[in-house]
Design a protein around this motif. Structure first.
Motif, PDB file in Angstrom:
ATOM      1  N   THR A 112      -2.730  -1.583  12.768  1.00  0.00           N
ATOM      2  CA  THR A 112      -3.956  -0.856  13.097  1.00  0.00           C
ATOM      3  C   THR A 112      -4.865  -1.622  14.046  1.00  0.00           C
ATOM      4  O   THR A 112      -5.694  -1.021  14.729  1.00  0.00           O
ATOM      5  CB  THR A 112      -4.742  -0.523  11.822  1.00  0.00           C
TER       6      THR A 112
ATOM      7  N   ASN B 115       6.321  -6.533  12.331  1.00  0.00           N
ATOM      8  CA  ASN B 115       7.596  -5.871  12.052  1.00  0.00           C
ATOM      9  C   ASN B 115       7.911  -4.952  13.219  1.00  0.00           C
ATOM     10  O   ASN B 115       7.059  -4.728  14.098  1.00  0.00           O
ATOM     11  CB  ASN B 115       7.519  -5.075  10.744  1.00  0.00           C
TER      12      ASN B 115
ATOM     13  N   SER C 191      10.872  -1.461  14.120  1.00  0.00           N
ATOM     14  CA  SER C 191      12.070  -0.713  13.776  1.00  0.00           C
ATOM     15  C   SER C 191      13.227  -1.095  14.700  1.00  0.00           C
ATOM     16  O   SER C 191      13.030  -1.517  15.842  1.00  0.00           O
ATOM     17  CB  SER C 191      11.798   0.792  13.915  1.00  0.00           C
TER      18      SER C 191
ATOM     19  N   TYR D 189      11.588   8.574  11.313  1.00  0.00           N
ATOM     20  CA  TYR D 189      11.541   7.324  10.547  1.00  0.00           C
ATOM     21  C   TYR D 189      10.101   7.082  10.100  1.00  0.00           C
ATOM     22  O   TYR D 189       9.373   6.276  10.676  1.00  0.00           O
ATOM     23  CB  TYR D 189      12.065   6.155  11.383  1.00  0.00           C
ATOM     24  N   THR D 190       9.709   7.807   9.088  1.00  0.00           N
ATOM     25  CA  THR D 190       8.326   7.798   8.625  1.00  0.00           C
ATOM     26  C   THR D 190       7.847   6.375   8.308  1.00  0.00           C
ATOM     27  O   THR D 190       8.509   5.630   7.591  1.00  0.00           O
ATOM     28  CB  THR D 190       8.182   8.674   7.369  1.00  0.00           C
ATOM     29  N   GLY D 191       6.695   6.044   8.863  1.00  0.00           N
ATOM     30  CA  GLY D 191       6.086   4.754   8.577  1.00  0.00           C
ATOM     31  C   GLY D 191       6.572   3.614   9.450  1.00  0.00           C
ATOM     32  O   GLY D 191       6.081   2.486   9.319  1.00  0.00           O
ATOM     33  N   GLU D 192       7.512   3.875  10.359  1.00  0.00           N
ATOM     34  CA  GLU D 192       8.054   2.816  11.218  1.00  0.00           C
ATOM     35  C   GLU D 192       7.315   2.761  12.561  1.00  0.00           C
ATOM     36  O   GLU D 192       6.580   3.677  12.924  1.00  0.00           O
ATOM     37  CB  GLU D 192       9.544   3.042  11.443  1.00  0.00           C
ATOM     38  N   ILE D 193       7.571   1.690  13.295  1.00  0.00           N
ATOM     39  CA  ILE D 193       6.966   1.514  14.612  1.00  0.00           C
ATOM     40  C   ILE D 193       8.027   0.977  15.566  1.00  0.00           C
ATOM     41  O   ILE D 193       8.803   0.092  15.205  1.00  0.00           O
ATOM     42  CB  ILE D 193       5.734   0.584  14.536  1.00  0.00           C
TER      43      ILE D 193
ATOM     44  N   ARG E  42       9.233  -9.033   3.522  1.00  0.00           N
ATOM     45  CA  ARG E  42       9.978  -7.816   3.875  1.00  0.00           C
ATOM     46  C   ARG E  42      11.330  -7.804   3.153  1.00  0.00           C
ATOM     47  O   ARG E  42      11.775  -6.769   2.664  1.00  0.00           O
ATOM     48  CB  ARG E  42      10.219  -7.749   5.392  1.00  0.00           C
TER      49      ARG E  42
ATOM     50  N   TYR F 258      10.722  -5.043   0.311  1.00  0.00           N
ATOM     51  CA  TYR F 258      11.221  -3.824   0.944  1.00  0.00           C
ATOM     52  C   TYR F 258      12.724  -3.851   1.159  1.00  0.00           C
ATOM     53  O   TYR F 258      13.271  -2.997   1.849  1.00  0.00           O
ATOM     54  CB  TYR F 258      10.463  -3.589   2.259  1.00  0.00           C
TER      55      TYR F 258
END
Length: 251
Positions: free
Chosen positions: A45, A65, A67, A74-78, A98, A102
């Motif tokens: 952010t 991080n 992707s 890919y919900t929530g990825e960048i 991670r 995760y």
């Protein structure tokens, strides 16, 4: 001579306003630092705001991080493209948090490393053992698997663009720290693995950071070791004065 690199991993800390304040304070201390590569890794952010703050300085911005995919559902990825648009230069991959929280494994970490290099981003590949691994004498076994699998299919020519961060998991955020001799031993071991994988030239060129509770007080001794090329800094990176002191210890 390998140039030292000090990266601040802010983790899930700092609102945008807080991040701007911290980045401005770091900027006052280190804007013209040429001898050490300085990297700030705020939350997603705050990436744009921090990039704006340091845009006319020598300070780099990193992501915590990335992707392995280009785009898609890919919900929530960048993605790398989103990061490069924000002038991100480095990406932390395979951090122990991670891996632990995760469930990221070496296969996925390797995919991310390959993608980052393909897209001209510089991966900071994190490797390191848990306390039980060290107590059971398995440090080298665990680290070797993570290095070999994380850097699988990476050509020797790419090792000048990537960074390896050795982070003993038992020393992250605990206040414990490996002795300089312990850290140097593992760093030298990692360099030996790289030599075996891709040759002496790449092994001599790759930068290996230490990432376990490095602070201003212990940074000089750690950074004086021949195979320790910098630090991946957690808690101490949240204070500009402390972070700057670590950077200055690397000069």
């Amino acid at each position: 001579m390998r140039k030292k690199i000090i990266a601040g991993n802010w983790k899930m800390n700092k609102t945008v306003a807080d991040a701007v304040e911290l980045a401005n304070n770091v900027k006052l201390e280190l804007a013209d630092c040429k001898e050490v590569d300085v990297v700030l890794c705020p939350p997603f952010t705050a990436l744009k705001s921090v990039s704006d703050v340091v845009s006319e300085t020598l300070i780099n911005v990193g992501s915590q991080n990335m992707s392995s995919e280009e785009d898609g559902a890919y919900t929530g990825e960048i993605s790398h493209g989103m990061l490069k648009e924000l002038f991100v230069r480095y990406v932390i991959l395979g951090h122990s948090e991670r891996r632990e929280y995760y469930k990221e494994n070496d296969f996925w970490v390797n995919k991310k490393v390959i993608k980052a290099l393909e897209k001209n981003l510089r991966p900071i590949l994190c490797v390191g053992e848990k306390l039980e691994d060290r107590e059971n004498g398995n440090t080298e076994k665990v680290v070797e698997v993570q290095v070999r699998e994380g850097l699988k299919d990476v050509p020797a020519s790419a090792y000048t663009e990537l960074v390896i961060a050795y982070e003993p998991v038992w020393a992250i955020g605990t206040g414990k720290v490996a002795t300089s001799a312990q850290a140097q031993e593992v760093h030298a071991f990692i360099r030996g693995i790289v030599k075996d994988m891709v040759g002496a030239e790449a092994a001599d060129a790759v930068r290996i950071q230490y990432g376990g509770s490095m602070k201003a007080a212990n940074a000089p001794e750690l950074l004086s070791q021949p195979d320790i090329d910098g630090g991946l800094i957690g808690g101490a990176a949240l204070d500009a004065t402390s972070f700057a002191a670590i950077v200055k210890a690397a000069l």
